[in-house]
Design a protein around this motif. Structure first.
Motif, PDB file in Angstrom:
ATOM      1  N   PHE A 195      46.183   4.141  -5.985  1.00 33.75           N
ATOM      2  CA  PHE A 195      45.527   4.788  -7.122  1.00 33.75           C
ATOM      3  C   PHE A 195      45.622   3.933  -8.384  1.00 33.75           C
ATOM      4  N   LEU A 196      46.743   3.266  -8.599  1.00 30.00           N
ATOM      5  CA  LEU A 196      47.053   2.648  -9.886  1.00 30.00           C
ATOM      6  C   LEU A 196      46.222   1.386 -10.108  1.00 30.00           C
ATOM      7  N   ASN A 197      45.505   1.352 -11.227  1.00 29.09           N
ATOM      8  CA  ASN A 197      44.694   0.200 -11.615  1.00 29.09           C
ATOM      9  C   ASN A 197      45.447  -0.580 -12.690  1.00 29.09           C
ATOM     10  N   SER A 198      45.911  -1.781 -12.355  1.00 27.04           N
ATOM     11  CA  SER A 198      46.757  -2.544 -13.276  1.00 27.04           C
ATOM     12  C   SER A 198      46.026  -2.943 -14.552  1.00 27.04           C
ATOM     13  N   ASP A 199      44.697  -3.085 -14.514  1.00 21.34           N
ATOM     14  CA  ASP A 199      43.944  -3.458 -15.714  1.00 21.34           C
ATOM     15  C   ASP A 199      43.973  -2.366 -16.778  1.00 21.34           C
ATOM     16  N   MET A 200      44.181  -1.121 -16.353  1.00 19.57           N
ATOM     17  CA  MET A 200      44.094   0.009 -17.271  1.00 19.57           C
ATOM     18  C   MET A 200      45.447   0.460 -17.807  1.00 19.57           C
ATOM     19  N   ILE A 201      46.523  -0.148 -17.318  1.00 23.25           N
ATOM     20  CA  ILE A 201      47.875   0.344 -17.609  1.00 23.25           C
ATOM     21  C   ILE A 201      48.397  -0.215 -18.924  1.00 23.25           C
ATOM     22  N   SER A 202      49.066   0.649 -19.697  1.00 26.54           N
ATOM     23  CA  SER A 202      49.737   0.207 -20.917  1.00 26.54           C
ATOM     24  C   SER A 202      51.254   0.169 -20.743  1.00 26.54           C
ATOM     25  N   SER A 203      51.818   1.060 -19.915  1.00 26.84           N
ATOM     26  CA  SER A 203      53.265   1.058 -19.735  1.00 26.84           C
ATOM     27  C   SER A 203      53.629   1.542 -18.337  1.00 26.84           C
ATOM     28  N   ILE A 204      54.747   1.011 -17.829  1.00 28.54           N
ATOM     29  CA  ILE A 204      55.284   1.374 -16.515  1.00 28.54           C
ATOM     30  C   ILE A 204      56.765   1.657 -16.675  1.00 28.54           C
ATOM     31  N   HIS A 205      57.201   2.826 -16.215  1.00 30.58           N
ATOM     32  CA  HIS A 205      58.619   3.159 -16.197  1.00 30.58           C
ATOM     33  C   HIS A 205      58.981   3.644 -14.796  1.00 30.58           C
ATOM     34  N   PHE A 206      60.158   3.238 -14.336  1.00 30.54           N
ATOM     35  CA  PHE A 206      60.560   3.543 -12.965  1.00 30.54           C
ATOM     36  C   PHE A 206      62.034   3.910 -12.922  1.00 30.54           C
ATOM     37  N   SER A 207      62.353   4.911 -12.103  1.00 31.70           N
ATOM     38  CA  SER A 207      63.737   5.303 -11.875  1.00 31.70           C
ATOM     39  C   SER A 207      63.964   5.446 -10.377  1.00 31.70           C
ATOM     40  N   SER A 208      65.058   4.851  -9.887  1.00 34.55           N
ATOM     41  CA  SER A 208      65.371   4.919  -8.464  1.00 34.55           C
ATOM     42  C   SER A 208      66.397   6.002  -8.148  1.00 34.55           C
ATOM     43  N   GLY A 209      66.634   6.923  -9.082  1.00 33.98           N
ATOM     44  CA  GLY A 209      67.529   8.043  -8.808  1.00 33.98           C
ATOM     45  C   GLY A 209      68.217   8.552 -10.052  1.00 33.98           C
ATOM     46  N   GLY A 210      68.589   9.820 -10.040  1.00 32.26           N
ATOM     47  CA  GLY A 210      69.243  10.423 -11.189  1.00 32.26           C
ATOM     48  C   GLY A 210      68.315  10.637 -12.361  1.00 32.26           C
ATOM     49  N   PHE A 211      67.020  10.872 -12.100  1.00 32.18           N
ATOM     50  CA  PHE A 211      66.050  11.017 -13.178  1.00 32.18           C
ATOM     51  C   PHE A 211      66.065  12.430 -13.760  1.00 32.18           C
ATOM     52  N   GLU A 212      65.338  12.592 -14.867  1.00 32.97           N
ATOM     53  CA  GLU A 212      65.426  13.801 -15.685  1.00 32.97           C
ATOM     54  C   GLU A 212      64.704  14.996 -15.052  1.00 32.97           C
ATOM     55  N   SER A 213      64.954  16.171 -15.620  1.00 27.51           N
ATOM     56  CA  SER A 213      64.353  17.402 -15.114  1.00 27.51           C
ATOM     57  C   SER A 213      62.850  17.466 -15.349  1.00 27.51           C
ATOM     58  N   ARG A 214      62.348  16.729 -16.329  1.00 31.28           N
ATOM     59  CA  ARG A 214      60.904  16.794 -16.603  1.00 31.28           C
ATOM     60  C   ARG A 214      60.076  16.171 -15.487  1.00 31.28           C
ATOM     61  N   PHE A 215      60.725  15.380 -14.632  1.00 37.28           N
ATOM     62  CA  PHE A 215      60.042  14.845 -13.471  1.00 37.28           C
ATOM     63  C   PHE A 215      60.269  15.768 -12.281  1.00 37.28           C
ATOM     64  N   GLY A 216      59.351  15.710 -11.332  1.00 37.52           N
ATOM     65  CA  GLY A 216      59.235  16.771 -10.342  1.00 37.52           C
ATOM     66  C   GLY A 216      60.269  16.828  -9.247  1.00 37.52           C
ATOM     67  N   ASP A 217      59.888  17.503  -8.164  1.00 34.66           N
ATOM     68  CA  ASP A 217      60.834  17.898  -7.126  1.00 34.66           C
ATOM     69  C   ASP A 217      60.707  17.007  -5.903  1.00 34.66           C
ATOM     70  N   LYS A 218      61.159  15.779  -6.022  1.00 32.97           N
ATOM     71  CA  LYS A 218      61.273  14.892  -4.867  1.00 32.97           C
ATOM     72  C   LYS A 218      62.631  14.218  -4.897  1.00 32.97           C
ATOM     73  N   MET A 219      63.031  13.665  -3.749  1.00 33.11           N
ATOM     74  CA  MET A 219      64.433  13.316  -3.563  1.00 33.11           C
ATOM     75  C   MET A 219      64.799  11.888  -3.944  1.00 33.11           C
ATOM     76  N   SER A 220      63.832  10.995  -4.149  1.00 28.50           N
ATOM     77  CA  SER A 220      64.206   9.586  -4.261  1.00 28.50           C
ATOM     78  C   SER A 220      63.921   8.960  -5.615  1.00 28.50           C
ATOM     79  N   SER A 221      62.657   8.883  -6.043  1.00 33.10           N
ATOM     80  CA  SER A 221      62.339   8.068  -7.210  1.00 33.10           C
ATOM     81  C   SER A 221      61.170   8.654  -7.984  1.00 33.10           C
ATOM     82  N   VAL A 222      60.952   8.091  -9.183  1.00 31.99           N
ATOM     83  CA  VAL A 222      59.801   8.470  -9.997  1.00 31.99           C
ATOM     84  C   VAL A 222      59.208   7.215 -10.623  1.00 31.99           C
ATOM     85  N   LEU A 223      57.887   7.122 -10.572  1.00 27.78           N
ATOM     86  CA  LEU A 223      57.122   6.048 -11.214  1.00 27.78           C
ATOM     87  C   LEU A 223      56.202   6.701 -12.234  1.00 27.78           C
ATOM     88  N   ASP A 224      56.427   6.381 -13.513  1.00 27.75           N
ATOM     89  CA  ASP A 224      55.704   7.023 -14.610  1.00 27.75           C
ATOM     90  C   ASP A 224      54.781   5.992 -15.265  1.00 27.75           C
TER      91      ASP A 224
END
Length: 818
Positions: A195-224
């Protein structure tokens, strides 16, 4: 568990009870000496050690307390750091522009090592690295695979596993909108574009665990991911042997309307022709997406994100020849094919967002979105196979030739699988920001509709006998037939607060505490998952930050986890559960008079109610039952910085182990003894994973660049095709791959052409030559299982024949920006 949740909630309200203080906003732009905006500059309030990062247009907004003396520090790699003192009671704090002085020569790209981020454990990744990153897929996920704790064993796929999790355990957001993966994809050949189009992106943030409550209900990681809101007209085009891209963005004259639009085309035919299975590959992948914004006034604006993609994969196989085995037993498999495969994956997404800013401290957001995927997987492929044992006697006249046929047979694979999924969402998010607190909350409603028709089977004939052989009738070796129609509703909500405090010893402490709630009416399950993190930044000469995060990460099934191998849905399926404990340290230091950052994280995950699965290529086949418990633990290291002056490189090393135990499982061995396997490696159990991304340039001519990507992953488990046995674990060969790219800048900013004036319309242009799989290593992605009658010893057995990934390939790429 209730006690822990109560403690989390108590700390949350205690932290927020201090309330908001009397704060104001310092706003303006960060500019270079020519008046052009400086992106990613760090503006920090040294009085309370809070800070922000400038946007692409250079704008910033920093909360400060009303005081006579407020010390502000501004820094950005490539510019001279500066500090100044403001009297916020008398000085003008609106439209306060900051002029940065350039400190290094222009070599086309300046790296940002990154300051310590005490408020969360999200890693910021620079999207610009993807422009020169040598990779077959060209997807932004290629950069994610080089992060610590992240593993991938296929260059054809954008999927990745994080700290022992699988591909379905990773969250991906674009502008707060959750992104879904196709569900029928079985191999990297089918995947195409993410899905992600690199030409359109302004920022990338990634967490491989222990992420905040504002991110959803999955067990491993979040890519924002955040898409860019343009401030001027610009665009880009690229062409290569693997496809092309086009990108345009602009802003209206009055500054109210912006658009950011991208089109991509990819064909991997050239790369797939290097696979051991020869035939007519015809993969075509297209996508178009546009991000539109309209600002009504200072307090109200609207966003729209639209997306359409069509992935078409057609394949007519002809033959396959694979040599494998050991020195003592050298084997060769030959298959002649008839038939074809035709797959189609069509995806739509539309999301409308309303942003409302009642005052400087309060942000409210309403998002309405709709997602649809239509997937078709159809094939009828017959294969006639011959498994031969080769002469392994060195010096023999027939060395390497076939000396005995130990297996002959025919298989016929058939599938007519059709899936349609619709997800309609309404979500509300809010944030209240004061000097010491960041309070965030949100709620979301999902209506999900899935229509899945499954009809697939495999017939296997070995030496004239249909398997399984009964002597009375012809049986299918594998079969799955089902019609599943599911309609369900989900409701989720969260609230979290980030609170920072300066201690008496001038150290800074940051607390993040939050809680999520999730209800799904399909199985009538209601879960509450508290999460917290603490960061401590001491006032030391060494620039260090210590972090601890813990929380409950429960993952309700979406659809794939609900099905067993026969395609039958389990109505009693429950959430898989994970509890994270993460202890980390960031250390920023100078070496060779250049900045570096060393990140270390230790983690332990308690896993319960797991749904065991097997991996075939990128296809996950779940058991459809919560019947296992497990654990994962390890340590991750990453060092990044200017190994070569002015440009960023990094290396990541991960050590990890993950195992699971199926409740009550046992089997009887050949002697009739009951065996309870206990804990066994999970399919993602990879002891060592190492990634390196290194950049260099010619000192006397920095327009010549070199980019190298290296990956090593130790032996991954794989298991036998027996559906009910997950403990039969073997190990495939390590994954080793090196990709190399060379580039030459043809046009750079400020360069003019007298004869070919049309080239003056371009701001940047470069040409790249890439070598994929530089060492031409045969990496294994999965195995084909062949049953035999007997070998030279007269023993009947089955063989796991490796399916190799792509061999060495060359690519030429032209990129231009204007």
């Amino acid at each position: 568990m209730r006690l822990i949740a109560t403690i989390y909630i108590f700390i949350f309200f205690f932290a927020f009870s201090s309330g908001a203080q009397n704060v104001i906003s310092l706003t303006g732009k960060v500019l270079d000496p020519d008046g052009k905006p400086v992106e990613s500059a760090h503006i920090r309030n040294m009085s309370n050690n809070t800070g922000v990062i400038s946007e692409k247009d250079g704008t910033y907004s920093l909360k400060i307390l009303k005081a006579k003396n407020v010390l502000i520090q501004v820094s950005c790699i490539g510019y001279v750091a500066q500090s100044f003192t403001l009297n916020s009671e008398t000085d003008s704090i609106s439209n306060y522009n900051i002029i940065m002085e350039v400190s290094v020569s222009d070599i086309g790209e300046v790296s940002v090592v990154g300051e310590l981020s005490p408020e969360s454990n999200l890693i910021k990744i620079e999207a610009k690295h993807i422009d020169l990153y040598p990779d077959i897929s060209g997807n932004i996920e290629s950069l994610i695979k080089t992060m610590p704790g992240v593993s991938s064993s296929s260059e054809l796929s954008s999927q990745y596993s994080v700290r022992g999790g699988n591909y379905d355990e990773n969250l991906v957001y674009v502008n707060d909108i959750e992104i879904y993966r196709p569900m029928l994809v079985r191999s990297g050949q089918q995947e195409g574009l993410s899905f992600l189009n690199s030409d359109m992106i302004s920022s990338i943030h990634f967490s491989s665990g222990g992420f905040e409550s504002r991110f959803g209900d999955k067990m491993s990681s979040v890519l924002d991911i955040r898409y860019n809101k343009p401030v001027e007209f610009s665009g880009a085009v690229s062409l290569s042997l693997l496809g092309g891209t086009a990108h345009l963005e602009d802003v209206s004259r009055n500054g109210k309307f912006t658009y950011n639009t991208g089109f991509r085309y990819k064909t991997s035919q050239y790369v797939l022709n290097s696979l051991e299975t020869k035939g007519d590959y015809n993969p075509n992948f297209y996508d178009f997406q546009s991000y539109l914004t309209y600002k009504v006034n200072r307090t109200l604006d609207f966003d729209f994100l639209g997306y359409y993609s069509l992935n078409s994969y057609k394949f007519v196989p002809e033959n396959r020849k694979t040599s494998f085995g050991t020195i003592d037993e050298a084997l060769n498999l030959t298959i002649y094919y008839d038939g074809k495969e035709v797959d189609r994956f069509e995806t739509y997404l539309g999301a409308f967002t309303t942003n409302y800013y009642p005052n400087e401290n309060l942000v409210l957001k309403l998002i309405i979105s709709a997602y649809q995927t239509n997937e078709e997987e159809t094939y009828d492929i017959q294969g006639q196979y011959y498994l031969n044992e080769l002469d392994n006697v060195i010096g023999s006249d027939t060395h390497g030739d076939s000396i005995m046929n130990i297996g002959v047979g025919t298989f016929l694979n058939h599938a007519r699988n059709y899936l349609t999924a619709n997800v309609y969402s309404v979500s509300f998010k809010g944030g209240y920001y004061s000097s010491n607190n960041k309070l965030r909350w949100g709620a979301k409603y999902n209506y999900e509709e899935i229509d899945d028709y499954i009809s697939q089977w495999k017939m296997l004939d070995s030496a004239g006998f249909s398997l399984p052989y009964t002597g009375e009738s012809i049986e299918l070796y594998e079969t799955a037939r089902a019609l599943n129609k599911i309609q369900s509703n989900r409701i989720t909500a969260y609230i979290q607060n980030t609170y920072n405090k300066k201690l008496a010893n001038n150290a800074d402490v940051y607390f993040n505490i939050g809680v999520r709630a999730n209800y799904w009416d399909f199985n009538d399950e209601f879960i509450i998952t508290p999460r917290m993190s603490v960061s401590y930044k001491p006032e030391w000469k060494k620039n260090m930050l210590f972090r601890f995060a813990s929380g409950f990460y429960y993952q309700p099934p979406f659809y794939k986890e609900m099905k067993n191998p026969d395609g039958v849905v389990n109505p009693d399926i429950k959430s898989q559960k994970s509890i994270h404990f993460v202890l980390g340290n960031d250390y920023v230091f100078d070496a060779w008079s250049r900045p570096f950052k060393l990140t270390t994280e230790l983690y332990y995950k308690i896993l319960n109610d797991l749904i065991p699965y097997k991996i075939d290529n990128v296809h996950l086949e779940y058991s459809g039952e919560n019947m296992a418990k497990g654990y994962a633990y390890g340590v991750d290291f990453k060092i990044n910085g200017e190994f070569v002056q002015g440009i960023e490189s990094w290396a990541s090393l991960s050590l990890m182990q993950t195992k699971e135990d199926i409740d009550g499982d046992f089997y009887y061995n050949s002697e009739g003894e009951r065996i309870e396997p206990g804990y066994y490696p999970r399919p993602t159990d990879q002891l060592v994973n190492f990634s390196l991304y290194f950049q260099d340039y010619l000192p006397m001519n920095p327009s010549f660049r070199m980019n190298l990507s290296l990956h090593y992953g130790s032996r991954l488990p794989f298991s036998s095709p027996e559906k009910d046995r997950y403990d039969q674990v073997f190990r495939m060969r390590p994954y080793k791959r090196v990709d190399l790219g060379f580039s030459k800048v043809i046009i750079s900013e400020g360069k003019t052409f007298e004869k070919a004036k049309w080239l003056n319309a371009f701001e940047d242009m470069w040409i790249s030559f890439e070598i994929f799989n530089l060492l031409d290593i045969n990496n294994t992605i999965s195995y084909t299982w062949i049953k035999t009658v007997n070998n030279q010893a007269g023993n009947a057995s089955q063989y796991a024949v490796p399916n190799y990934l792509t061999s060495r390939r060359f690519n030429l790429k032209l990129t231009a920006k204007f």
